[in-house]
Design an enzyme around this catalytic site. Structure first.
Site, PDB file in Angstrom:
ATOM      1  N   SER A 119       0.715  -1.124  -0.009  1.00 51.97           N
ATOM      2  CA  SER A 119       0.100  -0.143  -0.070  1.00 51.97           C
ATOM      3  C   SER A 119       0.984   1.330  -0.003  1.00 51.97           C
ATOM      4  CB  SER A 119      -0.883   0.070   1.351  1.00 51.97           C
ATOM      5  OG  SER A 119      -0.012  -0.007   2.408  1.00 51.97           O
ATOM      6  N   HIS A 140      -2.570  -3.219  -6.103  1.00 50.58           N
ATOM      7  CA  HIS A 140      -2.939  -2.515  -4.504  1.00 50.58           C
ATOM      8  C   HIS A 140      -4.638  -2.871  -4.501  1.00 50.58           C
ATOM      9  CE1 HIS A 140      -3.620   0.589  -1.443  1.00 50.58           C
ATOM     10  NE2 HIS A 140      -3.459  -0.743  -0.902  1.00 50.58           N
ATOM     11  N   GLU A 152      -5.768  -0.529  -7.660  1.00 50.88           N
ATOM     12  CA  GLU A 152      -4.779   0.504  -8.034  1.00 50.88           C
ATOM     13  C   GLU A 152      -3.668  -0.228  -8.725  1.00 50.88           C
ATOM     14  OE1 GLU A 152      -4.560   4.445  -5.470  1.00 50.88           O
ATOM     15  OE2 GLU A 152      -3.809   2.614  -4.511  1.00 50.88           O
ATOM     16  N   ASN A 190      -4.193   6.612  -1.087  1.00 58.17           N
ATOM     17  CA  ASN A 190      -3.470   6.755   0.243  1.00 58.17           C
ATOM     18  C   ASN A 190      -2.910   7.959   0.262  1.00 58.17           C
ATOM     19  OD1 ASN A 190      -4.400   4.746   1.852  1.00 58.17           O
ATOM     20  ND2 ASN A 190      -2.927   3.296   1.081  1.00 58.17           N
TER      21      ASN A 190
END
Length: 283
Positions: A119, A140, A152, A190
């Site tokens: 991540s 991801h 992702e 993120n």
């Protein structure tokens, strides 16, 4: 390249979820763990999710049976030798991931694609630890994997077109909605989410409001499915702290610096739902 057999490294919360959706999409899926106990726990989590889903009418019995039939577990790296794609979902530790890729090189086919579910770690750096940086990318997934639609796809500086396109199509075949993310700390989600969560902690430290009122404010005022502190407990405070440190190391911007309260809660073992206590108590 056509993917028929998928290997998943790690049968924790993320690895078991990835294995489940892969097997459910019709791929022969082999999930590998370092110990039989970890493997049994992960596979048991998959079976419980499917059985509960059937009981509630949310999962078709045929899908459950198909998933179970396509899914197997192992503690031997050699059992991944026939995989066309191997997705690594082990602990977020650069050295451990490097060791894992080194072990894989001796058994994986030359054309096998490697992907990491990291991540936050640099995909280009991970790819450099393998002998196939051109066939290495990030994939991801989000927790809980069977329910979250987003994936992702992270293309490193060395990832070539064919593996990238293959991974994008693979994510679509799982019923997911893939997006292309840059190889930068936090990728897309993120990169935007972590500063928001850190700001929420700083606001609480500064007396902006109670945990409940801040959470309720973001839910009802912004339409978020859960407030920042509920989300922090769900994601894991240690995971958030780890990602924040990586992002701060890369950018050196105050927005990515972990607040003192987050650091102390991690040191105290208050990690959220998984430990029974975080910002809220789950005991």
């Amino acid at each position: 390249m056509q993917i028929r057999t998928v290997g998943v490294l790690g049968c924790g919360l993320m690895g078991s979820g990835i294995a489940q959706v892969s097997a459910g999409a019709g791929y022969k899926t082999i999930v590998r763990e370092v110990e039989q106990g970890f493997l049994d726990k992960g596979l048991g989590r998959v079976r419980k999710f499917l059985d509960d889903g059937v009981a509630k009418g949310k999962v078709a019995a045929e899908l459950r049976d198909k998933t179970v039939a396509n899914l197997s577990g192992t503690t031997a790296v050699d059992d991944l030798k026939d995989c066309d794609l191997i997705i690594e979902a082990i602990i977020e530790n650069l050295e451990e991931k490097r060791k894992t890729y080194t072990a894989l090189e001796s058994v994986a086919k030359p054309q096998t694609i490697f992907a990491s579910n990291t991540s936050s770690l640099c995909i280009t750096e991970l790819a450099a630890a393998s002998s196939r940086p051109d066939r290495f990318a990030g994939l991801h997934f989000f927790n809980p994997v069977p329910l979250m639609k987003l994936v992702e796809v992270i293309r490193s500086l060395t990832t070539t077109d064919e593996p990238y396109k293959t991974l994008f199509s693979f994510a679509e075949s799982l019923g997911k909605e893939p997006i292309t993310a840059p190889d930068r700390p936090g990728f897309i989600v993120n990169r935007l989410l972590i500063p928001y969560l850190l700001d929420a902690i700083r606001a609480y430290e500064g007396g902006l409001g109670t945990l409940e009122d801040i959470d309720k404010g973001m839910k009802l005022g912004c339409g978020h499915p859960m407030g920042p502190f509920t989300l922090l407990d769900f994601v894991g405070l240690d995971t958030t702290y780890f990602i924040a440190n990586i992002m701060f190391e890369e950018f050196r911007e105050p927005a990515y610096a972990a607040p003192p309260l987050l650091k102390r809660m991690v040191l105290a073992g208050r990690l959220g739902r998984k430990s029974g206590r975080g910002f809220y108590s789950y005991q």
